[in-house]
Design an enzyme around this catalytic site. Structure first.
Site, mmCIF file in Angstrom:
data_model
loop_
_atom_site.group_PDB
_atom_site.id
_atom_site.type_symbol
_atom_site.label_atom_id
_atom_site.label_comp_id
_atom_site.label_asym_id
_atom_site.label_seq_id
_atom_site.Cartn_x
_atom_site.Cartn_y
_atom_site.Cartn_z
ATOM 1 C CG ASP A 228 -1.925 1.042 1.274
ATOM 2 O OD1 ASP A 228 -1.874 1.944 0.424
ATOM 3 O OD2 ASP A 228 -2.797 0.986 2.155
ATOM 4 C CG HIS A 322 -8.634 1.075 -5.268
ATOM 5 N ND1 HIS A 322 -9.631 1.890 -4.794
ATOM 6 C CD2 HIS A 322 -7.484 1.549 -4.727
ATOM 7 C CE1 HIS A 322 -9.112 2.812 -4.005
ATOM 8 N NE2 HIS A 322 -7.807 2.639 -3.937
#
Length: 414
Positions: A228, A322
């Protein structure tokens, strides 16, 4: 410690905690962050602090600390409302007290005679204390004419389940450190120094991976297990300052060198997420879970090949992934610097974890950063069924104070 050893300590520290970039508006660790020097200092017992403990971030500068620095292991976010009857005079005194305390704490020093001693044995541990003002602050202090247009309320989104009691606030403080006691000490000091001038509206606690926890430098993971932090803008990029910091010469001169922080508590529906196969999770995100590389191949930093199709003629990175929807090239270049903390606030009666991301996004203008990206995600992000936005705040964070100044002085005394 020799210069060579100091350099090694610096590289090890920054390599471990300096995650690069962010996948999208939800996913994001502070990446490519500006390096700050690790120094050594002696503790009260006469020993020498390790690099993690001895690292200090300057309080003074063009920008406030806590924006471009690497992710810290522990964090606290807290919003205050000015007490009834408090106004500009009380706000000036409060910001003076807070700035004095923050400068001492960030240098690893006790916060005055009333210091609790909680962090007595530790160095500064990369502590940063960052201050911002909500839209309501300008009403309370009679400074409506100095409220930036960028503080207009954020629009509503379909994934919003916002709790007003945990949203907004006159004042906002972000605290981060690489030691839990140092971070708590700063939080407790800020709360005490508020005195009768301001009351806590809401407070949240977060964490990230500790420095040195991995065998080699790598981007952080979030509570979904995803790498991330891959697409954050980097200070080395020529347009970084333009995207993140307010330029001089604008309609509100006191905001020069400042930034706008969008703060969202994003609940991750982990039980639902973990029911998905790894392959399905990767399709939702558009990246491999093992190393964060795009589904189109390469390494974590390889650019997404959004035009590549598979043998079935379908895009390898799904249209609602995403990573695709949040990519700057899909949003007119809109970008923000994401610098979040994970949170876990217990397990509910039904057995579901109250866990997720304390999302913090920095940008020169939320209408050009957060809002367009979130609007697009709101229209069809495959990740949306697995998250819920539970609180929200938008704060004007002025530039860093010069020596002899307190944070916000150019607003409150100009």
């Amino acid at each position: 410690m020799s210069t060579d050893n100091l350099d090694i300590s610096r590289r090890a520290l920054l390599g471990t905690v300096g995650a690069a970039g962010a996948t999208g508006v939800l996913l994001g660790a502070a990446g490519g962050a500006a390096a700050y020097a690790a120094t050594t200092s002696s503790d009260p017992a006469g020993g020498t602090l390790a690099a993690v403990g001895s690292t200090a971030v300057p309080f003074h500068g063009a920008h406030q600390a806590g924006i471009v620095q690497p992710l810290q292991a522990r964090g606290h976010l807290v919003a205050f409302d000015l007490a009834p009857g408090a106004g500009r005079k009380e706000a000036v005194a409060l910001m003076r007290r807070w700035s004095t305390a923050a400068e001492l704490l960030m240098a690893g020093k006790p916060a005055g005679d009333g210091d609790t001693g909680v962090a007595l044995d530790a160095g500064p541990c990369s502590l940063t204390v960052t201050f911002g003002f909500g839209a309501s602050f300008f009403d309370r202090t009679g400074l409506v004419d100095r409220r930036p247009a960028e503080l207009e309320p954020l629009p509503s989104f379909s994934s919003d389940r916002l709790d007003p009691k945990r949203s907004g606030g006159d004042l906002w403080v972000q605290i981060g450190a690489d030691d839990a006691l140092v971070a708590f000490h700063a939080l407790r000091t800020i709360q005490k120094e508020a005195g009768a001038a301001a009351r806590v509206r809401w407070q949240m606690n977060g964490f990230n991976r500790s420095p040195g926890a991995t065998a080699h430098p790598m981007t952080a993971r979030n509570l979904m297990g995803q790498v991330d932090g891959t697409r954050n803008p980097k200070p080395s990029e020529p347009d970084f300052d333009e995207r993140i910091f307010v330029p001089a010469g604008g309609p509100q001169p006191w905001m020069a060198g400042g930034s706008y922080a969008v703060v969202r508590r994003i609940r991750m529906l982990l039980d639902d997420w973990e029911k998905l196969s790894r392959d399905r999770q990767e399709q939702v995100i558009g990246r491999r879970k093992a190393d964060g590389a795009p589904l189109t191949g390469g390494s974590e930093t390889t650019e997404l090949d959004l035009d590549r199709t598979g043998p079935d003629g379908k895009p390898v990175i799904p249209g609602n992934a995403h990573a695709r929807i949040s990519a700057p090239e899909q949003n007119g270049g809109a970008a923000m610097l994401r610098r979040p903390f994970s949170f876990h606030d217990g397990i509910g009666p039904d057995g579901t974890p109250d866990a997720g991301l304390l999302f913090i996004a920095w940008q020169a203008d939320p209408l050009r950063g957060f809002v367009p990206v979130q609007r697009k995600l709101d229209r069809g992000d495959a990740l949306s069924p697995f998250i819920r936005h539970e609180s929200s705040g938008l704060f004007a964070v002025p530039g860093g104070p010069a020596r002899g100044e307190y944070v916000g002085q150019r607003l409150l005394e100009s």
